[in-house]
Design a protein around this motif. Structure first.
Motif, PDB file in Angstrom:
ATOM      1  N   ILE A 174      54.662  59.548  79.886  1.00  0.00           N
ATOM      2  CA  ILE A 174      54.490  58.172  80.368  1.00  0.00           C
ATOM      3  C   ILE A 174      55.710  57.419  79.852  1.00  0.00           C
ATOM      4  O   ILE A 174      55.791  57.115  78.660  1.00  0.00           O
ATOM      5  N   PRO A 175      56.693  57.139  80.706  1.00  0.00           N
ATOM      6  CA  PRO A 175      58.020  56.728  80.252  1.00  0.00           C
ATOM      7  C   PRO A 175      58.079  55.604  79.214  1.00  0.00           C
ATOM      8  O   PRO A 175      58.584  55.809  78.144  1.00  0.00           O
ATOM      9  N   ILE A 176      57.588  54.473  79.469  1.00  0.00           N
ATOM     10  CA  ILE A 176      57.762  53.360  78.540  1.00  0.00           C
ATOM     11  C   ILE A 176      56.760  53.427  77.392  1.00  0.00           C
ATOM     12  O   ILE A 176      57.135  53.290  76.224  1.00  0.00           O
ATOM     13  N   LEU A 177      55.506  53.648  77.691  1.00  0.00           N
ATOM     14  CA  LEU A 177      54.467  53.650  76.658  1.00  0.00           C
ATOM     15  C   LEU A 177      54.645  54.777  75.650  1.00  0.00           C
ATOM     16  O   LEU A 177      54.413  54.590  74.457  1.00  0.00           O
ATOM     17  N   GLY A 178      55.056  55.935  76.098  1.00  0.00           N
ATOM     18  CA  GLY A 178      55.263  57.060  75.196  1.00  0.00           C
ATOM     19  C   GLY A 178      56.375  56.800  74.202  1.00  0.00           C
ATOM     20  O   GLY A 178      56.251  57.088  73.007  1.00  0.00           O
ATOM     21  N   TRP A 179      57.475  56.235  74.669  1.00  0.00           N
ATOM     22  CA  TRP A 179      58.604  55.937  73.788  1.00  0.00           C
ATOM     23  C   TRP A 179      58.274  54.767  72.863  1.00  0.00           C
ATOM     24  O   TRP A 179      58.656  54.763  71.699  1.00  0.00           O
ATOM     25  N   LEU A 180      57.557  53.793  73.396  1.00  0.00           N
ATOM     26  CA  LEU A 180      57.161  52.645  72.594  1.00  0.00           C
ATOM     27  C   LEU A 180      56.222  53.087  71.473  1.00  0.00           C
ATOM     28  O   LEU A 180      56.328  52.616  70.336  1.00  0.00           O
ATOM     29  N   ASP A 181      55.332  53.995  71.786  1.00  0.00           N
ATOM     30  CA  ASP A 181      54.419  54.557  70.796  1.00  0.00           C
ATOM     31  C   ASP A 181      55.195  55.226  69.665  1.00  0.00           C
ATOM     32  O   ASP A 181      54.933  54.983  68.485  1.00  0.00           O
ATOM     33  N   ASP A 182      56.164  56.073  70.009  1.00  0.00           N
ATOM     34  CA  ASP A 182      56.970  56.747  68.986  1.00  0.00           C
ATOM     35  C   ASP A 182      57.713  55.742  68.111  1.00  0.00           C
ATOM     36  O   ASP A 182      57.721  55.850  66.886  1.00  0.00           O
ATOM     37  N   GLY A 183      58.331  54.773  68.748  1.00  0.00           N
ATOM     38  CA  GLY A 183      59.098  53.778  68.003  1.00  0.00           C
ATOM     39  C   GLY A 183      58.235  52.931  67.099  1.00  0.00           C
ATOM     40  O   GLY A 183      58.612  52.653  65.953  1.00  0.00           O
ATOM     41  N   LEU A 184      57.086  52.532  67.580  1.00  0.00           N
ATOM     42  CA  LEU A 184      56.209  51.670  66.795  1.00  0.00           C
ATOM     43  C   LEU A 184      55.659  52.402  65.568  1.00  0.00           C
ATOM     44  O   LEU A 184      55.677  51.861  64.458  1.00  0.00           O
TER      45      LEU A 184
END
Length: 96
Positions: free
Chosen positions: A53-63
């Motif tokens: 899931i492009p944005i949510l997956g990366w946002l999850d990792d970063g957060l």
């Protein structure tokens, strides 16, 4: 666009501080463990939200990595945290 550059510079400083935490022998093991867990979570294929899931997956990792790094900074003694932060700031200061 300048906000993105400022965000990248801040992110770079935080990564250099995390690297300094791992390399300094005075750092408590709990702070080192939190940094290692942050790195492992980012590179791990197992996530709370899939990276497909492009944005949510990366946002999850970063957060989650950001929260773990903040926990690592809390485990540092204040004098060591200030010393490492000033070392990183001196290292990243642009040469005029």
């Amino acid at each position: 666009m300048w906000k993105l550059g400022k965000l990248f510079a801040m992110f770079r400083k935080e990564l250099l501080l995390a690297w300094a935490i791992l390399r300094d022998p005075r750092t408590p093991k709990s702070a080192k463990l939190a940094v290692v867990l942050a790195v492992l979570y980012v590179v791990s294929p197992i996530d709370l939200v899939s990276d497909f899931i492009p944005i949510l997956g990366w946002l999850d990792d970063g957060l989650i990595a950001y929260v773990l790094l903040q926990v690592a900074f809390k485990f540092l003694p204040p004098d060591l945290h200030a010393a490492l932060r000033s070392k990183v700031t001196a290292r990243t200061r642009p040469v005029a």
